[in-house]
Design an enzyme around this catalytic site. Sequence first.
Site, PDB file in Angstrom:
ATOM      1  N   GLU A  24       0.818  -1.212   0.000  1.00  0.00           N
ATOM      2  CA  GLU A  24       0.000   0.000   0.000  1.00  0.00           C
ATOM      3  C   GLU A  24       0.857   1.270   0.000  1.00  0.00           C
ATOM      4  O   GLU A  24       0.389   2.340   0.398  1.00  0.00           O
ATOM      5  CB  GLU A  24      -0.939  -0.005   1.209  1.00  0.00           C
ATOM      6  N   SER A 156      -6.533  -2.430   1.883  1.00  0.00           N
ATOM      7  CA  SER A 156      -6.925  -1.820   0.608  1.00  0.00           C
ATOM      8  C   SER A 156      -7.461  -2.840  -0.395  1.00  0.00           C
ATOM      9  O   SER A 156      -7.342  -2.656  -1.597  1.00  0.00           O
ATOM     10  CB  SER A 156      -5.754  -1.041  -0.012  1.00  0.00           C
ATOM     11  N   TYR A 222      -9.670   3.705  -5.020  1.00  0.00           N
ATOM     12  CA  TYR A 222      -8.650   4.709  -5.286  1.00  0.00           C
ATOM     13  C   TYR A 222      -8.550   5.188  -6.734  1.00  0.00           C
ATOM     14  O   TYR A 222      -7.924   6.214  -6.996  1.00  0.00           O
ATOM     15  CB  TYR A 222      -7.269   4.169  -4.869  1.00  0.00           C
ATOM     16  N   ARG A 261     -11.304   2.936  11.609  1.00  0.00           N
ATOM     17  CA  ARG A 261     -12.518   2.762  10.806  1.00  0.00           C
ATOM     18  C   ARG A 261     -12.967   1.309  10.899  1.00  0.00           C
ATOM     19  O   ARG A 261     -12.145   0.398  10.929  1.00  0.00           O
ATOM     20  CB  ARG A 261     -12.238   3.114   9.350  1.00  0.00           C
ATOM     21  N   ASP A 263     -15.608  -1.493   8.989  1.00  0.00           N
ATOM     22  CA  ASP A 263     -16.404  -1.746   7.786  1.00  0.00           C
ATOM     23  C   ASP A 263     -17.467  -2.794   8.088  1.00  0.00           C
ATOM     24  O   ASP A 263     -17.195  -3.800   8.765  1.00  0.00           O
ATOM     25  CB  ASP A 263     -15.510  -2.231   6.645  1.00  0.00           C
ATOM     26  N   GLU A 276     -14.286  -5.834   9.002  1.00  0.00           N
ATOM     27  CA  GLU A 276     -12.918  -5.658   9.490  1.00  0.00           C
ATOM     28  C   GLU A 276     -12.770  -4.276  10.108  1.00  0.00           C
ATOM     29  O   GLU A 276     -13.634  -3.410   9.959  1.00  0.00           O
ATOM     30  CB  GLU A 276     -11.909  -5.833   8.358  1.00  0.00           C
ATOM     31  N   ASN A 278      -9.840  -1.029  10.678  1.00  0.00           N
ATOM     32  CA  ASN A 278      -8.607  -0.435  10.155  1.00  0.00           C
ATOM     33  C   ASN A 278      -8.071   0.572  11.165  1.00  0.00           C
ATOM     34  O   ASN A 278      -8.813   1.444  11.623  1.00  0.00           O
ATOM     35  CB  ASN A 278      -8.873   0.281   8.823  1.00  0.00           C
ATOM     36  N   GLY A 282      -6.978   5.279   5.037  1.00  0.00           N
ATOM     37  CA  GLY A 282      -6.481   6.243   4.063  1.00  0.00           C
ATOM     38  C   GLY A 282      -6.909   7.665   4.378  1.00  0.00           C
ATOM     39  O   GLY A 282      -7.981   7.898   4.953  1.00  0.00           O
TER      40      GLY A 282
END
Length: 323
Positions: A24, A156, A222, A261, A263, A276, A278, A282
Amino acid sequence: MSWLSYSASEYGRVAVMFGGESAEREVSLNSGKAVLSALQRQGVDAFEFDPAKKPITELLTEKTDRVVIMLHGRGGEDGTLQGALELLKIPYTGSGVLGSALCMDKIHTKQIWQCLNLPTAKYQIADKSYFEAGSCGVIMRQLGDEVMVKPAREGSSIGMARVTSAAQLEAAIQDAFKYDNQVLLEQYIEGAEFTVSILQGQSLPSIRMSTPHTFYDYSAKYQDNTTQYFCPSGLDSEKEAELATLSTRAFRSLSARGWGRVDIMQDKLGQFYLLEANTVPGMTQKSLVPKAAKQAGLDFDELCMAILATSMPEATADKVDWR
């Protein structure tokens, strides 16, 4: 919502660490440059530091007072960097060693959530050392008609695939083994995908993502302009509160803290399923945390300052309260 804040001078000399050597790296470079510029605009004595170009011990030479971690993936988000900074006695943003390591490992994340009876999809594990291709048919029958294949310790959506047959499953697992020796095989949940950002122990407004891609993959995140983001997400107030509580509890259950974060998928019956967590999301122009922060009344510079504040001792108070 209220946020811990300090004057720029109280932070001292700040290294914004980005780049690195993970898969990443490109996203990390974009995130780090954006955050560095924001902190400098706010008067913080911040400088860039790429651990792929110089040893981490140079932080001492640079007389670094604290580090903003903007390294995504391995070597930055998995607890190794956090451990090194602990040894150097340099404060840093976000989760500690344990929280970072747990959140980076999708399999251990699932196991903890399962033990706490937090809702998450059915799953199995493929291990490179004893995986048998002939087992794919059985796995498909156990997990359902569609299965998500995920390297255990990548971010990602790198190495991920959505499959609908045993032959596709075998190929996807072999591809995922290029990134990790363990692969998470997860029942695919048909429905809406949400993300909830966590900042200083508080949940920000949820975001719903919609993409024409097979799933919310690297390109959708992205590169592709067809992805749509909805914030407010469209949930009613009761469901929004339910999602916020679930996400905060899920985050804390992994010993995560500071910012991050979670999800989530919602099936057609309205049930939420955790995917998951994070710990270094990003921070690019297309990233989700800045979108949620804007809805909560924080512009990008204010968000970066709130993230920087998580390097202060007061910001660790929420690290183990998962009840």
